[in-house]
Design an enzyme around this catalytic site. Structure first.
Site, PDB file in Angstrom:
ATOM      1  N   GLU A 174      13.792  -4.189  -4.077  1.00 33.27           N
ATOM      2  CA  GLU A 174      12.826  -3.427  -3.285  1.00 33.27           C
ATOM      3  C   GLU A 174      11.692  -4.289  -2.733  1.00 33.27           C
ATOM      4  OE1 GLU A 174      12.958   0.241  -2.882  1.00 33.27           O
ATOM      5  OE2 GLU A 174      15.025  -0.240  -3.411  1.00 33.27           O
ATOM      6  N   HIS A 249       7.825   2.494  -7.307  1.00 33.07           N
ATOM      7  CA  HIS A 249       7.641   1.051  -7.222  1.00 33.07           C
ATOM      8  C   HIS A 249       6.465   0.652  -8.106  1.00 33.07           C
ATOM      9  CE1 HIS A 249       9.509   1.246  -2.948  1.00 33.07           C
ATOM     10  NE2 HIS A 249      10.411   0.778  -3.800  1.00 33.07           N
ATOM     11  N   CYS A 370       1.483  -0.391   0.565  1.00 25.76           N
ATOM     12  CA  CYS A 370       2.822  -0.241   1.142  1.00 25.76           C
ATOM     13  C   CYS A 370       2.903  -0.834   2.539  1.00 25.76           C
ATOM     14  CB  CYS A 370       3.218   1.233   1.212  1.00 25.76           C
ATOM     15  SG  CYS A 370       3.639   1.977  -0.372  1.00 25.76           S
TER      16      CYS A 370
END
Length: 446
Positions: A174, A249, A370
């Protein structure tokens, strides 16, 4: 040679919408099927970039990807002209059209994992695009990500842009959302911190409600291909209970910068041992470790997830002081706001807190952290990056006008069936590549 940490934010794409595609991301699912405003989303992101650039931070830009992805729809068996393919997908499989239309590449913390030249065996900056194989709409990003990174970081003597790892669950990767680097100064050798949710081959606690996306095997593979030394890498397992609470995450529950780790007390399995390993390895690199641990009694995990307290940017100003960039939602949560009011200075090593309105991104589960990919560059490496990707007054003005010209101010999931949206997106992106001077990186330009 002196180095700084540049933040490369993703420009929000013209198809920004709320399709609720990300299981495990609470905000994404909670806002499913609501109406989005792509123009507002893009301008909110641009304002954040411009304000940070005005504060003296190196601020770069990564372009959005072509959406809807006709390539994906063709791979899934749809045939005809591009317009016919979009129309047929909208009629027969709207869920696939939604995946093909996602603007999720805006969250560039998932674009790649980056290791600076001070850490790597060959003295180059290494990028590994993330395969993001846990979600269809994100698994299609890595090829375009690689093209964009190679267009921006094109000097192969200074930069190595790898292919993504194989897109298998055993190597679920990720990107930088599960990676942090600690150091004394950015140009010094650092310790790279990889956080994973599960292992394909080693037993350990795993979440029961939501899937863990990052694997230990993927993290170790990235460290190997970047030429990192074992003595300067740390691998930690996410707390599975946190994942089940919506921490999909690591950057939803922890953020680091320089030698400071700002995290929740329930971030990792065997958390005290993680701190100790970081301290020992950082000592070898000539640095200490400052841990700012937020107790559950002050901020519970649900508060952290809804406010995105830890999905913040922790940045070092040129005078050495650290600032924390948080979304407006942190001020709207009473427990989080109270914690932030008592945070600044002293043992926190955080000297100021800045609040940004990123409402459109937040509704899809993406906060300040992000939206950015951190890239440490020394002076020579920075000079080799084209001027068209660095935020300044001129570029901001051009991009703000570009968004005003090309973006819609309303987009619902039903609007994805409008075949004209594809043409609007391509026209906008073709113009963007000229503004940024990055060449023909999109399929439709070839």
């Amino acid at each position: 040679m002196k180095a700084t940490e540049a933040n490369f934010d993703g420009l929000v794409g013209p198809t920004h919408n709320y399709a609720g595609l990300s299981y495990g991301n609470v905000a994404s699912r909670n806002n499913e099927k609501s109406v989005a405003n792509p123009k507002a989303a893009a301008k909110q992101g641009l304002r954040k970039m411009k304000q940070l650039a005005d504060l003296g931070f190196d601020q770069g830009i990564l372009p959005p990807q072509e959406r809807p992805s006709v390539r994906l729809l063709r791979d899934l068996g749809f045939v005809g002209t591009d317009a016919e393919i979009v129309a047929r997908a909208a009629k027969e499989a709207p869920e696939l059209l939604a995946a093909a239309s996602s603007a999720s590449s805006m969250w560039t913390a998932n674009a790649a994992t980056v290791s600076p030249s001070a850490d790597t065996s060959d003295g180059r900056v290494h990028f590994s695009p993330a395969n993001l194989c846990s979600k269809l709409h994100r698994a299609i990003e890595h090829d375009s990500t690689r093209r964009a990174l190679r267009a921006i970081f094109r000097d192969e003597k200074r930069f190595a842009v790898h292919n993504a790892l194989e897109g298998t669950p055993a190597l679920g990767d990720e990107g930088a959302a599960n990676h942090t680097r600690f150091c004394s100064k950015y140009e010094d050798k650092g310790v790279e911190f990889f956080v994973y949710g599960r292992s394909e081959f080693q037993r350990g606690p795993e979440p029961q409600r939501y899937p863990a996306r990052q694997t230990l095997e993927a993290s170790r593979a990235v460290a190997r291909r970047h030429g990192l030394e074992d003595g300067y890498t740390v691998f930690a397992r996410q707390n599975p209970d946190a994942i089940d609470a919506g921490v999909f995450h690591n950057d939803v529950i922890a953020v680091g910068n320089a030698n400071t780790l700002f995290c929740h007390e329930q971030a990792f399995v065997d958390q005290k041992a993680v701190y100790e390993e970081l301290r020992v390895k950082l000592a070898k690199a000539g640095s200490g470790l400052n841990v700012v641990e937020v107790p559950t009694s002050a901020v519970g995990i649900p508060d952290a997830v809804t406010s995105y307290l830890f999905n913040s940017q922790l940045l070092s100003r040129r005078d050495g002081k650290q600032i924390l960039i948080v979304p407006q939602e942190c001020r709207e949560n009473p427990r989080v706001a109270a914690y932030l009011d008592g945070l600044k200075g002293g043992d926190s090593h955080i000297d100021d807190v800045l609040v940004f309105d990123l409402r459109e991104s937040m509704k899809n589960g993406g906060g300040p952290a992000c939206l950015r990919l951190r890239v440490v560059l020394n002076d020579a490496e920075r000079l080799s990056v084209g001027l068209g990707v660095w935020m300044n007054d001129t570029l901001f003005g051009r991009l703000d006008a570009w968004v005003e010209k090309h973006y819609r101010d309303r987009l619902s999931p039903e609007d994805l069936a409008d075949v004209q949206l594809l043409n609007e997106c391509r026209t906008a992106l073709d113009e963007l590549t000229q503004i940024m001077a990055i060449g023909s990186i999109y399929d439709f330009q070839r």
